[in-house]
Scaffold this active site. Structure first.
Site, PDB file in Angstrom:
ATOM      1  N   ARG A  79       0.816  -1.202   0.000  1.00 38.47           N
ATOM      2  CA  ARG A  79       0.000   0.000   0.000  1.00 38.47           C
ATOM      3  C   ARG A  79       0.854   1.259   0.000  1.00 38.47           C
ATOM      4  O   ARG A  79       0.442   2.296  -0.507  1.00 38.47           O
ATOM      5  CB  ARG A  79      -0.904  -0.031   1.234  1.00 38.47           C
ATOM      6  CG  ARG A  79      -2.004   0.971   1.214  1.00 38.47           C
ATOM      7  CD  ARG A  79      -2.552   1.179   2.608  1.00 38.47           C
ATOM      8  NE  ARG A  79      -3.453   0.132   3.016  1.00 38.47           N
ATOM      9  CZ  ARG A  79      -3.749  -0.096   4.314  1.00 38.47           C
ATOM     10  NH1 ARG A  79      -3.190   0.626   5.252  1.00 38.47           N
ATOM     11  NH2 ARG A  79      -4.581  -1.048   4.639  1.00 38.47           N
ATOM     12  N   TYR A  80       2.018   1.193   0.626  1.00 41.49           N
ATOM     13  CA  TYR A  80       2.942   2.337   0.666  1.00 41.49           C
ATOM     14  C   TYR A  80       4.169   1.959  -0.146  1.00 41.49           C
ATOM     15  O   TYR A  80       4.571   0.793  -0.148  1.00 41.49           O
ATOM     16  CB  TYR A  80       3.396   2.603   2.103  1.00 41.49           C
ATOM     17  CG  TYR A  80       2.297   2.832   3.106  1.00 41.49           C
ATOM     18  CD1 TYR A  80       1.725   4.094   3.235  1.00 41.49           C
ATOM     19  CD2 TYR A  80       1.849   1.807   3.927  1.00 41.49           C
ATOM     20  CE1 TYR A  80       0.728   4.317   4.181  1.00 41.49           C
ATOM     21  CE2 TYR A  80       0.849   2.027   4.871  1.00 41.49           C
ATOM     22  CZ  TYR A  80       0.295   3.281   4.995  1.00 41.49           C
ATOM     23  OH  TYR A  80      -0.679   3.501   5.925  1.00 41.49           O
ATOM     24  N   CYS A  96      -8.747 -13.489  18.064  1.00 39.83           N
ATOM     25  CA  CYS A  96      -9.331 -12.314  18.712  1.00 39.83           C
ATOM     26  C   CYS A  96     -10.718 -12.092  18.106  1.00 39.83           C
ATOM     27  O   CYS A  96     -10.867 -12.102  16.883  1.00 39.83           O
ATOM     28  CB  CYS A  96      -8.460 -11.090  18.442  1.00 39.83           C
ATOM     29  SG  CYS A  96      -6.719 -11.359  18.834  1.00 39.83           S
ATOM     30  N   ASP A 298      -7.156   3.315  10.446  1.00 38.36           N
ATOM     31  CA  ASP A 298      -6.869   2.766   9.129  1.00 38.36           C
ATOM     32  C   ASP A 298      -8.101   3.081   8.289  1.00 38.36           C
ATOM     33  O   ASP A 298      -9.176   2.519   8.517  1.00 38.36           O
ATOM     34  CB  ASP A 298      -6.629   1.250   9.244  1.00 38.36           C
ATOM     35  CG  ASP A 298      -5.645   0.760   8.213  1.00 38.36           C
ATOM     36  OD1 ASP A 298      -5.682   1.276   7.074  1.00 38.36           O
ATOM     37  OD2 ASP A 298      -4.833  -0.123   8.535  1.00 38.36           O
TER      38      ASP A 298
HETATM   39  C1  LIG Z   1      -0.347  -0.986   8.752  1.00 39.45           C
HETATM   40  C2  LIG Z   1       0.248  -1.238   7.458  1.00 39.45           C
HETATM   41  C3  LIG Z   1       1.593  -0.935   7.218  1.00 39.45           C
HETATM   42  C4  LIG Z   1       2.491  -0.344   8.293  1.00 39.45           C
HETATM   43  O1  LIG Z   1       2.177   0.979   8.514  1.00 39.45           O
HETATM   44  P1  LIG Z   1       3.117   1.851   9.482  1.00 39.45           P
HETATM   45  O2  LIG Z   1       2.375   3.132   9.595  1.00 39.45           O
HETATM   46  O3  LIG Z   1       4.452   1.957   8.843  1.00 39.45           O
HETATM   47  O4  LIG Z   1       3.199   1.109  10.786  1.00 39.45           O
HETATM   48  C5  LIG Z   1       2.110  -1.179   5.981  1.00 39.45           C
HETATM   49  N1  LIG Z   1       1.358  -1.709   4.998  1.00 39.45           N
HETATM   50  C6  LIG Z   1       0.065  -1.999   5.185  1.00 39.45           C
HETATM   51  C7  LIG Z   1      -0.699  -2.575   4.068  1.00 39.45           C
HETATM   52  C8  LIG Z   1      -0.533  -1.791   6.429  1.00 39.45           C
HETATM   53  O5  LIG Z   1      -1.823  -2.100   6.612  1.00 39.45           O
HETATM   54  S1  SF4 Z   2      -6.061  -9.684  15.482  1.00 30.10           S
HETATM   55 FE1  SF4 Z   2      -4.080 -10.573  14.879  1.00 30.10          FE
HETATM   56  S2  SF4 Z   2      -3.639 -12.124  16.459  1.00 30.10           S
HETATM   57 FE2  SF4 Z   2      -5.804 -11.595  16.633  1.00 30.10          FE
HETATM   58  S3  SF4 Z   2      -6.827 -13.160  15.385  1.00 30.10           S
HETATM   59 FE3  SF4 Z   2      -6.505 -11.379  14.049  1.00 30.10          FE
HETATM   60  S4  SF4 Z   2      -4.555 -11.741  13.009  1.00 30.10           S
HETATM   61 FE4  SF4 Z   2      -4.683 -13.174  14.761  1.00 30.10          FE
END
Ligand SMILES: *Cc1c(COP(=O)(O)O)cnc(C)c1O
Ligand code: SF4
Length: 343
Positions: A79-80, A96, A298
């Site tokens: 994504r980035y 979870c 997110d």
């Molecule tokens: C959360 C996530 C990351 C990591 O994001 P940071 O802000 O660097 O912690 C990278 N790629 C994807 C697709 C994510 O969902």
């Molecule tokens: S939140 Fe993370 S640790 Fe918990 S069930 Fe989903 S993928 Fe697994």
């Protein structure tokens, strides 16, 4: 879970319907942390299924954070530009109830095949802008150390990949897996490894989990944490303060506090963003800076994570002046400035 007294026999029919839709599992280590008979137990609430999961809200999504549009090959979410997720496995030791990938994780979705893993690694190799690879899933530390070492050494051989980040809940869910072989698999020459622990409540940090974290940090691997804001589990300043302080004591730097994702059947766990901001304001008043995580959302649809903590800086006035709020809510003036020294 019935035998352990974690669920009522009378609820079984509804819970079977939950289990048809979503994965259900808990580990003996987690069961040990549960206080029997406490309906508000923060560990039980996170792992024992509830019929409230059958209540699905219109805004909830099968792919809440939009992984799908950013999946160039199986097992990769890109994504980035500088970092991507590599998901070698979609299984976790326990599930979870609020999991953001709950439609994807579980037995049956299993591991990437040898060919699929090779294709995912080839993608990383072909993309020179990728500076960091984040192992996620599922939980990557459910892999046997030998299998994990194959992946980490393949990544170490890619020159442009400098950072390996491992997102895991294993030190809490099944701390015994963090043994010498696992640590060796994480620590590979040519890569700098960070381990990011998913943990939501201070009660998760029992003696075994603490020992697992200590083993990782003692091996020279820095640790960060991520926490999901959860109604009925940790959505109050006192609980979070205790959690973040304990993490700092363990040399784990609180990194992200996630606003609950719009995963299907998780509405009973979600707070409003306003509630989250109120909690963050309280933390800013009374908790050390090194124990403060960033509160992030997110954005649904795959648009990325952004900080959504309270804002302290007022808008710039006509004359360039601003007001800025202190941690206790009092406003102060800050003069206009353009960075010039005036000579
Ligand atoms: C959360 C996530 C990351 C990591 O994001 P940071 O802000 O660097 O912690 C990278 N790629 C994807 C697709 C994510 O969902
Ligand atoms: S939140 Fe993370 S640790 Fe918990 S069930 Fe989903 S993928 Fe697994």
């Amino acid at each position: 879970m019935v035998e352990k007294g974690l669920v009522d026999r009378g609820e079984m029919e509804a819970l079977e319907r939950v289990a048809e839709r979503f994965s259900v599992a808990i580990t003996p280590d987690l069961v040990d942390l549960v206080t029997p008979g406490d309906p508000n137990d923060p560990i039980a609430k996170q792992f024992v299924p509830s019929k409230r999961e059958l209540r699905i809200l219109p805004e909830e999504r099968v792919d809440p954070i939009g992984d799908d549009p950013h999946t160039p090959v199986k097992g990769i979410t890109h994504r980035y530009p500088d970092r991507l997720l590599l998901k070698p496995v979609h299984v976790c030791p326990a599930y979870c109830r609020f999991c953001f990938r709950r439609e994807k994780v579980g037995p049956g979705s299993e591991v990437l095949s040898r060919e699929e893993l090779a294709a995912a690694l080839a993608y990383v190799r072909a993309h020179e802008e990728v500076w960091e690879v984040i192992l996620s899933g599922g939980d990557p530390l459910i892999l046997p150390p030998r299998k994990l070492a194959e992946i980490t050494s393949a990544l170490a051989a890619i020159e442009h990949v400098r950072i390996l980040r491992v997102h895991t809940r294993v030190p809490v869910m099944e701390p015994g897996r963090i043994d010498a072989a696992m640590i060796e698999a994480l620590r590979v020459p040519g890569l700098t490894t960070y381990v990011v622990l998913h943990t939501n409540h201070p009660r998760e940090l029992g003696p075994k989990a603490r020992e697992a974290c200590t083993r990782i940090v003692d091996a020279g691997i820095p640790m960060l944490s991520q926490t999901v804001l959860l109604r009925g589990v940790n959505a109050d300043a006192e609980t979070l303060k205790e959690l973040f302080r304990e993490l700092v004591v363990l040399r784990v730097k609180p990194y992200y506090l996630h606003h609950g994702d719009l995963a299907v059947g998780t509405g009973h766990f979600r707070t409003s963003i306003a509630e989250g901001q109120t909690i963050l304001r309280e933390l800013r008043q009374s908790l050390s800076g090194i124990a403060q995580p960033t509160y992030v959302l997110d954005i649904p649809g795959g648009y990325g994570k952004v900080p959504i903590g309270p804002g302290y800086l007022g808008a710039e006035g006509e004359d360039g002046r601003r007001t800025v709020e202190d941690p206790w809510g009092r406003r102060h003036e800050y003069p206009p400035g353009n960075g010039k020294t005036g000579d």
